[in-house]
Write a protein that holds these residues in place. Structure first.
Motif, PDB file in Angstrom:
ATOM      1  N   GLY A  95      34.060  30.896  20.469  1.00 48.88           N
ATOM      2  CA  GLY A  95      34.062  30.181  19.200  1.00 48.88           C
ATOM      3  C   GLY A  95      32.972  30.706  18.281  1.00 48.88           C
ATOM      4  N   ARG A  96      33.076  30.370  17.013  1.00 51.02           N
ATOM      5  CA  ARG A  96      32.021  30.746  16.063  1.00 51.02           C
ATOM      6  C   ARG A  96      30.697  30.174  16.512  1.00 51.02           C
ATOM      7  NH1 ARG A  96      32.788  31.045   9.840  1.00 51.02           N
ATOM      8  NH2 ARG A  96      30.871  29.841  10.056  1.00 51.02           N
ATOM      9  N   PHE A  97      29.634  30.938  16.310  1.00 47.41           N
ATOM     10  CA  PHE A  97      28.317  30.521  16.778  1.00 47.41           C
ATOM     11  C   PHE A  97      27.917  29.159  16.234  1.00 47.41           C
ATOM     12  CE2 PHE A  97      23.665  30.482  15.990  1.00 47.41           C
ATOM     13  CZ  PHE A  97      23.245  30.397  17.306  1.00 47.41           C
ATOM     14  N   ASP A  98      28.202  28.909  14.963  1.00 47.79           N
ATOM     15  CA  ASP A  98      27.775  27.646  14.358  1.00 47.79           C
ATOM     16  C   ASP A  98      28.695  26.473  14.702  1.00 47.79           C
ATOM     17  OD1 ASP A  98      29.897  28.593  12.896  1.00 47.79           O
ATOM     18  OD2 ASP A  98      28.977  28.262  10.920  1.00 47.79           O
ATOM     19  N   ARG A  99      29.717  26.737  15.525  1.00 50.55           N
ATOM     20  CA  ARG A  99      30.638  25.662  15.897  1.00 50.55           C
ATOM     21  C   ARG A  99      30.623  25.339  17.387  1.00 50.55           C
ATOM     22  NH1 ARG A  99      35.771  27.540  12.090  1.00 50.55           N
ATOM     23  NH2 ARG A  99      34.693  27.232  10.086  1.00 50.55           N
ATOM     24  N   ILE A 100      29.809  26.054  18.143  1.00 47.99           N
ATOM     25  CA  ILE A 100      29.647  25.689  19.550  1.00 47.99           C
ATOM     26  C   ILE A 100      28.387  24.846  19.686  1.00 47.99           C
ATOM     27  CG2 ILE A 100      30.861  27.738  20.389  1.00 47.99           C
ATOM     28  CD1 ILE A 100      28.188  28.989  21.060  1.00 47.99           C
ATOM     29  N   GLU A 101      28.306  24.079  20.756  1.00 51.71           N
ATOM     30  CA  GLU A 101      27.147  23.211  20.977  1.00 51.71           C
ATOM     31  C   GLU A 101      25.904  24.051  21.259  1.00 51.71           C
ATOM     32  OE1 GLU A 101      26.991  19.946  20.712  1.00 51.71           O
ATOM     33  OE2 GLU A 101      29.134  19.731  20.245  1.00 51.71           O
ATOM     34  N   LEU A 102      24.767  23.568  20.759  1.00 51.94           N
ATOM     35  CA  LEU A 102      23.499  24.267  20.984  1.00 51.94           C
ATOM     36  C   LEU A 102      23.228  24.431  22.478  1.00 51.94           C
ATOM     37  CD1 LEU A 102      20.818  25.502  20.091  1.00 51.94           C
ATOM     38  CD2 LEU A 102      19.887  23.173  19.920  1.00 51.94           C
ATOM     39  N   ASN A 103      23.464  23.371  23.250  1.00 49.08           N
ATOM     40  CA  ASN A 103      23.220  23.450  24.694  1.00 49.08           C
ATOM     41  C   ASN A 103      24.069  24.537  25.351  1.00 49.08           C
ATOM     42  OD1 ASN A 103      21.312  21.427  24.705  1.00 49.08           O
ATOM     43  ND2 ASN A 103      22.752  19.813  25.284  1.00 49.08           N
ATOM     44  N   MET A 108      24.073  29.812  28.056  1.00 48.87           N
ATOM     45  CA  MET A 108      24.580  31.146  28.341  1.00 48.87           C
ATOM     46  C   MET A 108      23.435  32.123  28.581  1.00 48.87           C
ATOM     47  SD  MET A 108      27.930  31.793  25.931  1.00 48.87           S
ATOM     48  CE  MET A 108      27.676  30.659  24.573  1.00 48.87           C
ATOM     49  N   VAL A 109      22.395  32.027  27.763  1.00 50.58           N
ATOM     50  CA  VAL A 109      21.245  32.918  27.923  1.00 50.58           C
ATOM     51  C   VAL A 109      20.439  32.535  29.161  1.00 50.58           C
ATOM     52  CG1 VAL A 109      19.132  33.769  26.828  1.00 50.58           C
ATOM     53  CG2 VAL A 109      21.156  33.313  25.437  1.00 50.58           C
ATOM     54  N   GLU A 110      20.280  31.243  29.377  1.00 44.23           N
ATOM     55  CA  GLU A 110      19.504  30.776  30.530  1.00 44.23           C
ATOM     56  C   GLU A 110      20.124  31.234  31.849  1.00 44.23           C
ATOM     57  OE1 GLU A 110      16.755  28.754  30.977  1.00 44.23           O
ATOM     58  OE2 GLU A 110      16.245  28.686  28.851  1.00 44.23           O
ATOM     59  N   LEU A 111      21.441  31.072  31.976  1.00 44.97           N
ATOM     60  CA  LEU A 111      22.109  31.381  33.239  1.00 44.97           C
ATOM     61  C   LEU A 111      22.457  32.863  33.358  1.00 44.97           C
ATOM     62  CD1 LEU A 111      23.290  30.406  35.893  1.00 44.97           C
ATOM     63  CD2 LEU A 111      25.373  29.745  34.681  1.00 44.97           C
ATOM     64  N   ASN A 112      23.051  33.425  32.312  1.00 45.06           N
ATOM     65  CA  ASN A 112      23.507  34.815  32.384  1.00 45.06           C
ATOM     66  C   ASN A 112      22.359  35.806  32.471  1.00 45.06           C
ATOM     67  OD1 ASN A 112      25.983  33.612  32.045  1.00 45.06           O
ATOM     68  ND2 ASN A 112      26.348  34.403  29.997  1.00 45.06           N
ATOM     69  N   ASP A 113      21.222  35.473  31.852  1.00 47.77           N
ATOM     70  CA  ASP A 113      20.110  36.426  31.765  1.00 47.77           C
ATOM     71  C   ASP A 113      18.862  35.972  32.522  1.00 47.77           C
ATOM     72  OD1 ASP A 113      21.758  37.951  30.127  1.00 47.77           O
ATOM     73  OD2 ASP A 113      20.962  37.086  28.287  1.00 47.77           O
ATOM     74  N   ASN A 193      37.045  29.485  27.115  1.00 53.75           N
ATOM     75  CA  ASN A 193      37.887  29.357  25.926  1.00 53.75           C
ATOM     76  C   ASN A 193      37.830  27.960  25.322  1.00 53.75           C
ATOM     77  OD1 ASN A 193      38.926  31.978  25.671  1.00 53.75           O
ATOM     78  ND2 ASN A 193      40.422  31.616  27.274  1.00 53.75           N
ATOM     79  N   GLY A 194      37.584  26.948  26.170  1.00 53.82           N
ATOM     80  CA  GLY A 194      37.522  25.581  25.668  1.00 53.82           C
ATOM     81  C   GLY A 194      38.799  25.207  24.952  1.00 53.82           C
TER      82      GLY A 194
END
Length: 250
Positions: A95-103, A108-113, A193-194
């Protein structure tokens, strides 16, 4: 004697779960597998499927420092020989960055990286020589991806980190392989995909977990730094090297 083990994160579903199943056939080099995920009931169900290896269940959230300390303590106390580390835990949200939840974006960064780096750092002192580290990246790592901006960026980090670490550890006979599949038919695909419908092109190139994992293990044993399954994703990799990324973004 020190146990020869494999450690797999994200083992409760999808690609991580398939790594457990396929490593169950590698009893000549591995005696025990440590499976890590948050959903304990899923891990216990998977444990019943494993026939040839001892299984140790860790229902941990590797984004939490307190849970990482539990694993670190077990490593220090038992000092196993880690033949294989698979960092398969991951999160994605389209989804667009400004339309997904901040959490969702931060997770994604916390877990993936962040969690992947922490796991790698923690386990590395116990790695066998030779040994294999497999990091779950993605074909999304090859270029920026609109409406998957944070996920693609987080996987680009995994790819870059893995390639550099592979070069650092080569002389120590430890192979680091970035596994870069395209869309894989897993629970992750539905969650990422949500409410967004999967694009027709992605549906066309979606593959099963078994061949992806089989090739990843084969490539790791061959000492390769990147594992890409299937002609479509190999074509994407080649295109990402040859064509301007702005063209794909448009």
């Amino acid at each position: 004697m020190r146990k020869r083990i494999a450690i797999i994160t994200g083992a409760s579903s999808g690609i991580g779960q398939e790594f457990v199943r396929q490593l169950d056939q590698c009893t000549r080099t591995i005696e025990e597998v440590w499976i890590i995920a948050r959903r304990k009931e899923r891990l216990l169900a998977l444990k019943k499927e494993v026939c040839n290896l001892l299984v140790r269940v860790f229902d941990l959230d590797i984004c939490k420092e307190s849970d990482l300390k539990i694993l670190s303590k077990c490593l220090m106390e038992e000092s196993p020989i880690v033949r294989v580390l698979v960092n398969a835990a991951g999160a994605g949200r389209a989804g667009r960055f400004d339309r997904i939840e901040l959490n969702d974006a931060v997770n994604m960064v916390e877990l993936n990286d962040k969690a992947l780096v922490a796991m790698t750092y923690m386990v590395l002192p116990y790695m066998a020589k030779p040994g294999n580290i497999l990091q779950l990246a993605s074909a999304s790592a090859f270029m920026p991806q609109k409406e998957f901006a944070v996920y693609a960026a987080s996987k680009a980090f995994v790819l870059s980190f893995s390639r550099a670490l592979h070069a650092e550890l080569r002389r120590e006979s430890i192979t680091v392989t970035a596994v870069c599949p395209g869309p894989v038919d897993t629970e992750f695909l539905l969650i990422s995909n949500g409410e967004n419908k999967q694009k027709p092109l992605k549906k066309l190139v979606t593959v099963k977990t078994e061949p992806v994992v089989r090739k990843a293990l084969r490539d790791a044993r061959a000492g390769k730094e990147i594992s890409v399954y299937g002609l479509p994703m190999k074509a994407v990799l080649m295109a990402a090297k040859l064509l301007p990324h702005g063209l794909f973004l448009r």
